[in-house]
Design a protein around this motif. Structure first.
Motif, PDB file in Angstrom:
ATOM      1  N   LEU A  58      -9.996  -8.621  -5.384  1.00  0.00           N
ATOM      2  CA  LEU A  58      -9.151  -8.971  -4.237  1.00  0.00           C
ATOM      3  C   LEU A  58      -7.680  -8.978  -4.623  1.00  0.00           C
ATOM      4  CD1 LEU A  58     -10.970 -11.829  -2.271  1.00  0.00           C
ATOM      5  CD2 LEU A  58     -10.559  -9.478  -1.537  1.00  0.00           C
ATOM      6  N   ALA A  59      -7.378  -9.560  -5.787  1.00  0.00           N
ATOM      7  CA  ALA A  59      -5.987  -9.604  -6.247  1.00  0.00           C
ATOM      8  C   ALA A  59      -5.452  -8.194  -6.501  1.00  0.00           C
ATOM      9  CB  ALA A  59      -5.878 -10.457  -7.512  1.00  0.00           C
ATOM     10  N   VAL A  60      -6.275  -7.359  -7.135  1.00  0.00           N
ATOM     11  CA  VAL A  60      -5.856  -5.975  -7.392  1.00  0.00           C
ATOM     12  C   VAL A  60      -5.679  -5.222  -6.084  1.00  0.00           C
ATOM     13  CG1 VAL A  60      -6.577  -3.785  -8.416  1.00  0.00           C
ATOM     14  CG2 VAL A  60      -6.917  -5.920  -9.670  1.00  0.00           C
ATOM     15  N   LEU A  61      -6.571  -5.467  -5.125  1.00  0.00           N
ATOM     16  CA  LEU A  61      -6.470  -4.825  -3.818  1.00  0.00           C
ATOM     17  C   LEU A  61      -5.148  -5.152  -3.139  1.00  0.00           C
ATOM     18  CD1 LEU A  61      -7.529  -3.359  -1.307  1.00  0.00           C
ATOM     19  CD2 LEU A  61      -8.801  -5.435  -0.712  1.00  0.00           C
ATOM     20  N   ALA A  62      -4.792  -6.437  -3.128  1.00  0.00           N
ATOM     21  CA  ALA A  62      -3.539  -6.840  -2.494  1.00  0.00           C
ATOM     22  C   ALA A  62      -2.329  -6.272  -3.237  1.00  0.00           C
ATOM     23  CB  ALA A  62      -3.462  -8.364  -2.434  1.00  0.00           C
ATOM     24  N   GLY A  63      -2.354  -6.365  -4.569  1.00  0.00           N
ATOM     25  CA  GLY A  63      -1.220  -5.865  -5.341  1.00  0.00           C
ATOM     26  C   GLY A  63      -1.054  -4.358  -5.232  1.00  0.00           C
TER      27      GLY A  63
ATOM     28  N   ILE B 108      -7.264   4.942  -8.707  1.00  0.00           N
ATOM     29  CA  ILE B 108      -6.719   4.928 -10.072  1.00  0.00           C
ATOM     30  C   ILE B 108      -6.815   3.527 -10.664  1.00  0.00           C
ATOM     31  CG2 ILE B 108      -4.618   5.277 -11.414  1.00  0.00           C
ATOM     32  CD1 ILE B 108      -3.804   7.412  -9.378  1.00  0.00           C
ATOM     33  N   ALA B 109      -6.550   2.501  -9.853  1.00  0.00           N
ATOM     34  CA  ALA B 109      -6.653   1.121 -10.336  1.00  0.00           C
ATOM     35  C   ALA B 109      -8.089   0.787 -10.724  1.00  0.00           C
ATOM     36  CB  ALA B 109      -6.158   0.146  -9.275  1.00  0.00           C
TER      37      ALA B 109
ATOM     38  N   VAL C  39     -11.366  -6.780   8.443  1.00  0.00           N
ATOM     39  CA  VAL C  39     -12.649  -6.302   7.919  1.00  0.00           C
ATOM     40  C   VAL C  39     -12.519  -4.886   7.379  1.00  0.00           C
ATOM     41  CG1 VAL C  39     -14.987  -5.599   8.595  1.00  0.00           C
ATOM     42  CG2 VAL C  39     -14.091  -7.815   9.330  1.00  0.00           C
ATOM     43  N   ILE C  40     -11.903  -4.005   8.143  1.00  0.00           N
ATOM     44  CA  ILE C  40     -11.770  -2.607   7.716  1.00  0.00           C
ATOM     45  C   ILE C  40     -10.838  -2.497   6.519  1.00  0.00           C
ATOM     46  CG2 ILE C  40     -11.043  -0.310   8.431  1.00  0.00           C
ATOM     47  CD1 ILE C  40     -13.679  -1.385   9.656  1.00  0.00           C
ATOM     48  N   TYR C  41      -9.781  -3.286   6.496  1.00  0.00           N
ATOM     49  CA  TYR C  41      -8.861  -3.274   5.356  1.00  0.00           C
ATOM     50  C   TYR C  41      -9.579  -3.649   4.063  1.00  0.00           C
ATOM     51  CZ  TYR C  41      -5.315  -5.160   2.178  1.00  0.00           C
ATOM     52  OH  TYR C  41      -4.562  -5.461   1.060  1.00  0.00           O
ATOM     53  N   LEU C  42     -10.384  -4.718   4.110  1.00  0.00           N
ATOM     54  CA  LEU C  42     -11.112  -5.163   2.923  1.00  0.00           C
ATOM     55  C   LEU C  42     -12.189  -4.154   2.520  1.00  0.00           C
ATOM     56  CD1 LEU C  42     -11.519  -8.988   3.680  1.00  0.00           C
ATOM     57  CD2 LEU C  42      -9.953  -7.911   2.064  1.00  0.00           C
ATOM     58  N   ILE C  43     -12.913  -3.623   3.489  1.00  0.00           N
ATOM     59  CA  ILE C  43     -13.986  -2.677   3.172  1.00  0.00           C
ATOM     60  C   ILE C  43     -13.419  -1.416   2.525  1.00  0.00           C
ATOM     61  CG2 ILE C  43     -15.670  -1.104   4.195  1.00  0.00           C
ATOM     62  CD1 ILE C  43     -16.377  -3.248   6.192  1.00  0.00           C
ATOM     63  N   GLU C  44     -12.396  -0.840   3.151  1.00  0.00           N
ATOM     64  CA  GLU C  44     -11.826   0.404   2.616  1.00  0.00           C
ATOM     65  C   GLU C  44     -11.224   0.176   1.230  1.00  0.00           C
ATOM     66  OE1 GLU C  44      -9.059   1.668   5.533  1.00  0.00           O
ATOM     67  OE2 GLU C  44     -10.565   2.600   6.823  1.00  0.00           O
ATOM     68  N   GLY C  45     -10.495  -0.921   1.068  1.00  0.00           N
ATOM     69  CA  GLY C  45      -9.874  -1.185  -0.225  1.00  0.00           C
ATOM     70  C   GLY C  45     -10.897  -1.399  -1.322  1.00  0.00           C
ATOM     71  N   MET C  46     -11.888  -2.246  -1.063  1.00  0.00           N
ATOM     72  CA  MET C  46     -12.929  -2.496  -2.060  1.00  0.00           C
ATOM     73  C   MET C  46     -13.716  -1.228  -2.378  1.00  0.00           C
ATOM     74  SD  MET C  46     -13.050  -5.528  -3.304  1.00  0.00           S
ATOM     75  CE  MET C  46     -12.544  -7.211  -3.038  1.00  0.00           C
ATOM     76  N   LEU C  47     -13.908  -0.398  -1.379  1.00  0.00           N
ATOM     77  CA  LEU C  47     -14.684   0.813  -1.559  1.00  0.00           C
ATOM     78  C   LEU C  47     -14.033   1.737  -2.579  1.00  0.00           C
ATOM     79  CD1 LEU C  47     -17.315   1.801  -0.391  1.00  0.00           C
ATOM     80  CD2 LEU C  47     -16.032   2.974   1.404  1.00  0.00           C
ATOM     81  N   PHE C  48     -12.739   1.992  -2.436  1.00  0.00           N
ATOM     82  CA  PHE C  48     -12.067   2.894  -3.367  1.00  0.00           C
ATOM     83  C   PHE C  48     -11.908   2.265  -4.750  1.00  0.00           C
ATOM     84  CE2 PHE C  48     -10.812   5.031   0.579  1.00  0.00           C
ATOM     85  CZ  PHE C  48     -11.020   6.348   0.216  1.00  0.00           C
ATOM     86  N   LEU C  49     -11.743   0.949  -4.812  1.00  0.00           N
ATOM     87  CA  LEU C  49     -11.728   0.281  -6.114  1.00  0.00           C
ATOM     88  C   LEU C  49     -13.063   0.465  -6.836  1.00  0.00           C
ATOM     89  CD1 LEU C  49      -9.874  -3.143  -5.685  1.00  0.00           C
ATOM     90  CD2 LEU C  49      -9.309  -1.313  -7.292  1.00  0.00           C
TER      91      LEU C  49
END
Length: 549
Positions: A26-31, A49-50, A283-293
Motif C-alpha cells: 500500500l505504501a509503495v502504491l501510494a508513493g 518496475i517497483a 476500489v478500482i484505484y487499489l485493484i489496478e495498483g496492486m495488480l501491477f505491483l
C-alpha cells in the motif's frame, strides 16, 4: 491466562508477516502513484518496475499471484466499472471498429503467434496457438490512462476502451479451446465456432438480465449503503455464473455494465451516485495498483521456474513473440480501418476516414497486462496421462516478457509519439466543441426547469417569496456559465474557481472556530461541512474533466 501454543504463535507470525507485506505494498502504491504524477508517466509502468525491484530485495518473501484471484475476483469489478463509465451510445456508434479489434485482431494475433512460433522456434501448433491466445489481448488500463491525459480525440479513446472491454472475452474463449485441444488431443473448428457464437449470444442476454434485475433491486431498496453493496455484487453475478458454465463471463459483465450505464441515471438516487463514485474510484484505484505491483513480484517466481530452460531459448522466444504481437496489430488496424470504407459506400458517406496518424496511435497502444499473465499462470501442470504440460514454463516467461516489453517500451514512448504526430491537436479542438455543447445543454436544462416552475405555480399555491428564491437560484446558476470559450473566459473561470476554494476554506475555519467556542455542536458542523464538501467536489469534477465551468 491461557498461553498460545508454538503452532498458534507460528500461525500468528505468518499472518502478521503477510499483513506487513500488504501494508508495504500500500505504501509503495501510494508513493509510486505520486511519483508517476510528478514525472508524468503512466502509474502502471512505474508500479510494474517497483514490483520487480521489491521482488529482488534480500529478505523479501516470494509472492505468488493466484490466477483465480484475477480471473474470478479482480477482473469482474474492473470490467464492470469500465463498462458503466462507457457511453452506450458511443459504444454502439463505434461497434464495427471495436468488434474488428476485440474479435478480429485478437484472433489474427493469436494465429500470427502460432505460425511464427511453430516455424521459427519449433512449438507445436496447439501450444503456439495457446501462447497466441494468452498474449493476444491488449490491456486497457495503461494506454487509456495515457490517452486521457494526452487529450486524444474522443473516438480513439472510445474505440480503445471498447476494445479493452471485449477483447478479454475473445482471448479467454480461444485460451480454453487451446487448452482443451492440448489436454484431449482433438479440436473441431466447426464445433468451436458454433460454441463461440452461442457463448456470445447467451452472455449478452444474461448480462442484460442481470443489469435489469440489479437496477430494479437498487431502485426498490432506496438506501445508498445497500445500493452500493448490490452494485459490488452485480459484476460477480454477471461474471461467475457464465464462467462456471464454460463461458468467459467477460461478455456478460460488459453487457451488464453497458445496460446499467444507459438505464441507471433515472433509477439510481443522487446520494447513491455521489457515494458510489467515490467508493468505486477507490476500489478500482487499489485493484489496478496492486495488480501491477504483484505482476512485477511474479518475475522472481517465474525466473525460479524457468531455470531448466536455456536463457537463449527464452530470450529468442520472448523477443519474437513481442515483435509479432506489435507487428500483427499494425498489420490488422490499417486494413480494418480503410478496407470497409473502400468496400462500402454507405460507410464512406456516413463516416469520415481517420487520418493515418490516428490509426497509427491505435496500433501503437497494444500494451499487454494482467489478463495475459493470469491465463498463463492458470495453465495446468500436467496432462491427463500425468506427463508435464508442454512448454508451460516457457509460455509463462514469454507472457511476462511480452507484458514487460510492451508496457514499458510502448507505454513510455506513446506520449512522445502522440506529440510528434500531432494527434492531440484534434483532441483539443474536439474538446472545445464538446464543452460548447455542454454549456448549451446546461442553459437549456435551466430554461426547462424555469418553464416547469411556471407550470407548478399554476397548479400549486406557492408564495411569491418561494418563487423568487427558486428563480434566484436558477439565475445564479445561469450566470456561472461562461459566455464563450476563448482564452479570457478560461482564465476568468479558473480564477473564479481558485477564489471559491479560498472562500470555502475560510468558511471551514470559521465553522471550526464556532465549534470550539461551543456555539454549534458536532452534528451541525458535519452538516455544514458536507455542503461545503459537495461544493468543492463540484469544482473538482469540473476541473478533472477540463470543463470551463
Amino acid at each position: 491466562m491461557q498461553s498460545c501454543s508454538p503452532f498458534d504463535q507460528a500461525q500468528r507470525g505468518d499472518v502478521e508477516a503477510k499483513f506487513q507485506i500488504f501494508l508495504t505494498l500500500l505504501a509503495v502504491l501510494a508513493g509510486t502513484a505520486l511519483l508517476a504524477r510528478r514525472v508524468n508517466i503512466a502509474p502502471a509502468i512505474l508500479l510494474l518496475i517497483a514490483g520487480i525491484t521489491l521482488a529482488f530485495i534480500p529478505g523479501m518473501p516470494a509472492i505468488e499471484l493466484p490466477p483465480d484471484l484475477i480471473l474470478l475476483l479482480v477482473l469482474p469489478p474492473l470490467i464492470y466499472s469500465a463498462s458503466v463509465a462507457m457511453s452506450w451510445r458511443e459504444f454502439c456508434a463505434n461497434l464495427r471498429p471495436i468488434g474488428l479489434l476485440a474479435i478480429g485482431c485478437v484472433i489474427f494475433t493469436a494465429c500470427a503467434v502460432a505460425v511464427a512460433t511453430h516455424y521459427l522456434i519449433g512449438l507445436s501448433w496447439p501450444v503456439g496457438f495457446l501462447l497466441g491466445a494468452i498474449v493476444a489481448p491488449p490491456d486497457v488500463v495503461a494506454p487509456l490512462a495515457i490517452a486521457r491525459r494526452l487529450g486524444l480525440p474522443r473516438r480513439i479513446v472510445v474505440v480503445l476502451e471498447g476494445e479493452g472491454l471485449a477483447n478479454d472475452a475473445t482471448a479467454l474463449i480461444l485460451y480454453r479451446f487451446a487448452v482443451a485441444a492440448i489436454m484431449t488431443g482433438a479440436f473441431s473448428l466447426t464445433k468451436a465456432s458454433g460454441t463461440f457464437v452461442a457463448i456470445l449470444a447467451g452472455e449478452i442476454a444474461f448480462g442484460i438480465a442481470v443489469g435489469w434485475l440489479s437496477l430494479r433491486a437498487r431502485h426498490w431498496v432506496r438506501d445508498p449503503q445497500i445500493e452500493i453493496t448490490l452494485s459490488l455484487l452485480t459484476p460477480y453475478i454477471a461474471y461467475w455464473i457464465p464462467e462456471h458454465h464454460g463461458g468467459s463471463g467477460v461478455i456478460a459483465t460488459v453487457a451488464c455494465g453497458l445496460y446499467i450505464s444507459w438505464n441507471g441515471p433515472l433509477l439510481i438516487s443522487a446520494a447513491t451516485r455521489l457515494q458510489g463514485i467515490f467508493f468505486w474510484d477507490l476500489v478500482i484505484y487499489l485493484i489496478e495498483g496492486m495488480l501491477f505491483l504483484l505482476i512485477g513480484f511474479e518475475l522472481r517466481a517465474i525466473l525460479e521456474r524457468s531455470q531448466g530452460i536455456a536463457f537463449e531459448d527464452i530470450a529468442v522466444a520472448t523477443l519474437l513473440v513481442a515483435a509479432i504481437v506489435v507487428v500483427a496489430r499494425f498489420a490488422w488496424v490499417y486494413p480494418a480501418t480503410y478496407l470497409p470504407r473502400l468496400l462500402s459506400r454507405r460507410i464512406r458517406t456516413r463516416e469520415t476516414a481517420p487520418s493515418w496518424q490516428a490509426v497509427f496511435v491505435v496500433g501503437f497502444t497494444g500494451v499487454r497486462g494482467a489478463v495475459s499473465l493470469a491465463t498463463a499462470l492458470a495453465l495446468p501442470f500436467a496432462l491427463p496421462d500425468g506427463s508435464p504440460f508442454p512448454d508451460r514454463d516457457l509460455i509463462l516467461f514469454v507472457a511476462f516478457g511480452v507484458i514487460l516489453i510492451t508496457l514499458v517500451g510502448l507505454g513510455l514512448t506513446l506520449p512522445a509519439l502522440v506529440t510528434t504526430l500531432g494527434v492531440a491537436r484534434d483532441g483539443r479542438s474536439e474538446l472545445v466543441f464538446e464543452h460548447e455543447n455542454e454549456i448549451a445543454a446546461r442553459r437549456e436544462a435551466l430554461a426547462a426547469a424555469l418553464t416547469s416552475l411556471d407550470a407548478l405555480t399554476d397548479h400549486r399555491e406557492l408564495s411569491n417569496q418561494v418563487v423568487a428564491l427558486l428563480r434566484a437560484r436558477h439565475d445564479i446558476r445561469s450566470q456561472q456559465l461562461p459566455a464563450s470559450l476563448d482564452d479570457d473566459a478560461y482564465a476568468a473561470t479558473a480564477n473564479a474557481r481558485a477564489l471559491v476554494r479560498e472562500l470555502i476554506a475560510a468558511e471551514r475555519k470559521f465553522i471550526h472556530a464556532q465549534l470550539r467556542a461551543g456555539k454549534i455542536n458536532d452534528e451541525a458542523r458535519r452538516r455544514i461541512e458536507r455542503d461545503l464538501d459537495l461544493e468543492e467536489a463540484s469544482l473538482t469534477n469540473r476541473e478533472s474533466g477540463t470543463a470551463p465551468l
